[in-house]
Enzyme design. Sequence first.
Site, PDB file in Angstrom:
ATOM      1  N   SER A  24      -5.911   3.512   4.591  1.00  0.00           N
ATOM      2  CA  SER A  24      -5.448   2.694   3.468  1.00  0.00           C
ATOM      3  C   SER A  24      -6.592   1.899   2.833  1.00  0.00           C
ATOM      4  O   SER A  24      -6.413   0.747   2.435  1.00  0.00           O
ATOM      5  CB  SER A  24      -4.336   1.734   3.923  1.00  0.00           C
ATOM      6  OG  SER A  24      -3.601   1.266   2.820  1.00  0.00           O
ATOM      7  N   LYS A  55       0.120   3.534  -2.782  1.00  0.00           N
ATOM      8  CA  LYS A  55      -0.978   4.509  -2.751  1.00  0.00           C
ATOM      9  C   LYS A  55      -0.453   5.945  -2.726  1.00  0.00           C
ATOM     10  O   LYS A  55      -1.194   6.889  -3.014  1.00  0.00           O
ATOM     11  CB  LYS A  55      -1.876   4.272  -1.536  1.00  0.00           C
ATOM     12  CG  LYS A  55      -2.761   3.023  -1.624  1.00  0.00           C
ATOM     13  CD  LYS A  55      -3.722   2.959  -0.446  1.00  0.00           C
ATOM     14  CE  LYS A  55      -4.699   1.792  -0.561  1.00  0.00           C
ATOM     15  NZ  LYS A  55      -4.111   0.503  -0.190  1.00  0.00           N
ATOM     16  N   SER A  92       0.801  -1.235   0.000  1.00  0.00           N
ATOM     17  CA  SER A  92       0.000   0.000   0.000  1.00  0.00           C
ATOM     18  C   SER A  92       0.827   1.274   0.000  1.00  0.00           C
ATOM     19  O   SER A  92       0.261   2.370  -0.121  1.00  0.00           O
ATOM     20  CB  SER A  92      -0.949   0.006   1.201  1.00  0.00           C
ATOM     21  OG  SER A  92      -2.049  -0.834   0.967  1.00  0.00           O
TER      22      SER A  92
END
Length: 439
Positions: free
Chosen positions: A129, A67, A64
Amino acid sequence: MKRKQPLLLVIIAFFVLSNFIYNVPNIEAATKLDIKAKAAIIIDAKTGKVLYEDNADELLGVASMSKMLTEYLVLEAIHEGRISWDQKVTINEFVHKLSSPYLGLSNVGLTQGEAYTVKELYQAMAIHSANAATVALAEVIAGTEGNFVKLMNEKAAELELGDFHFVNSTGLNNSDMLDNHPEGTDINDENKMSARATAKLAYHLLNDFPEVLDTAKISRLKFRDGRTYNNFNWMLPELTFEYEGVDGLKTGSTNFAGYCFTATAVKSNQRFITVIMNTKSQIERFNETAKLLDYAFANFGEDTLFEKGFVPESKKTLPVTKGKDDSVKIATKDPLSLIIKNGEKDKYKAKLVLNKKKLNEDGQLTAPVKEGDVVGYLTYEYDGDDLGFITDKESTVKVDVVATESVEKANWFVLMMRGIGNFFASLWNGITTTVGGWF
């Protein structure tokens, strides 16, 4: 017995001294951190100067932390007016199903057919997240997640990240996406970056869109589904591994990537970015990040290498042609500051780089020269183990060197007389050289 005491003292002193010598800390080894991770890096957030690195160029699962690139593209779209924070986004069936708590993915609950603002989805992505919210944002910007992935790879190339591979907007393994992974990507593929590329992405994100921290620093998110979600960055205030100064940036974890974390922290106006990749647990990624930050704050700080008005020893003046004076004094326009290791200031030497376009073939400026005219720049040379910068633009650490006085152009009569004088001087030199050769 009294005669033996001096010998006994000598023996004791020998063993004490030997023990001291063989147990002096290895200064070189002290700078090698014992980090339990596959890769790590520390950079100065202002200049991108690399302060520490370990296996920083291996391509690894990034989870993640990818991101951050989605955040970059969202903030860029906001700045360019292509989307707005209050724009409504209606949740489709796939995004709704992906947000289900039964999948075991980080998410906030998103109801099919309900409209959420871009800001709500962005906060869910940046704070908790939330994967489904991330996909929804990707679809808003590019129409489909597949198109968005193309934008991600294009932007990564534009930012010159170097080592990257993006197959989705979230950092999930494609196999977790309910058989609806982005078109053109493999079902078992996953995003990858090196620690250096990840740090470079964070560097660009912070410097291009500093408002990213306004959201990243929020410890808890109260979402419209009625629940409160903790930020996965547990080093933020009031969370488990709170660390003074931490206000970002992004965690990540998958089976392939392990536990990762890109952190940023600021104390006394000094900000660092750290990246830790592929640790074995959440606890370990925060403990290892704390080691990196402790090392950075304890050993590095910004210092002024050369003051404003610094005059380079190598060239205090520049020659001037066709002027009332034959030279002009030069100095730095501003101070030159840099993040350096404590106690190493004497390892930095001034390096003057003149603008050759302003000099003739004899290395002279041509009058008139005005006070404040830029004639080059001052940078530095470092006598040590220089890890360089996260970008290749080392020339950004420089200050202009300017003329500190004006030199007017000489009038035509003076120039003519100089020309005549130079002619006869040249002629005389030629004669004396020739005559001297006779003898």
